[in-house]
Design a protein around this motif. Structure first.
Motif: not given
Length: 60
Positions: A12-23, A42-46, A56-60
């Motif tokens: 699920d990691a890729d799907r989670v990355r995409a969902a967080v980057a979209a939000a 997964l750790y994100f600075t958001a 943007t492509s940078e945040s995906e």
């Protein structure tokens, strides 16, 4: 700015990355295995996304 931590299955990691980057505006996710090695952390600075903007492509 804030941190998001998600624990998920490796499949699920890729799907989670995409969902967080979209939000949110995010940097690249840092990825580590859990202690049992069965899941992924997964750790994100958001930051909040401005209304009406798209990822943007940078945040995906």
């Amino acid at each position: 700015m804030f941190e998001i931590r998600v624990i998920c299955t490796p499949d699920d990691a890729d799907r989670v990355r995409a969902a967080v980057a979209a939000a949110f505006d995010t940097g690249p996710a840092r990825q580590y295995s859990t202690r049992d090695r069965k899941r992924t952390r997964l750790y994100f600075t958001a930051d909040h996304r401005e209304p009406g903007t798209t990822p943007t492509s940078e945040s995906e």
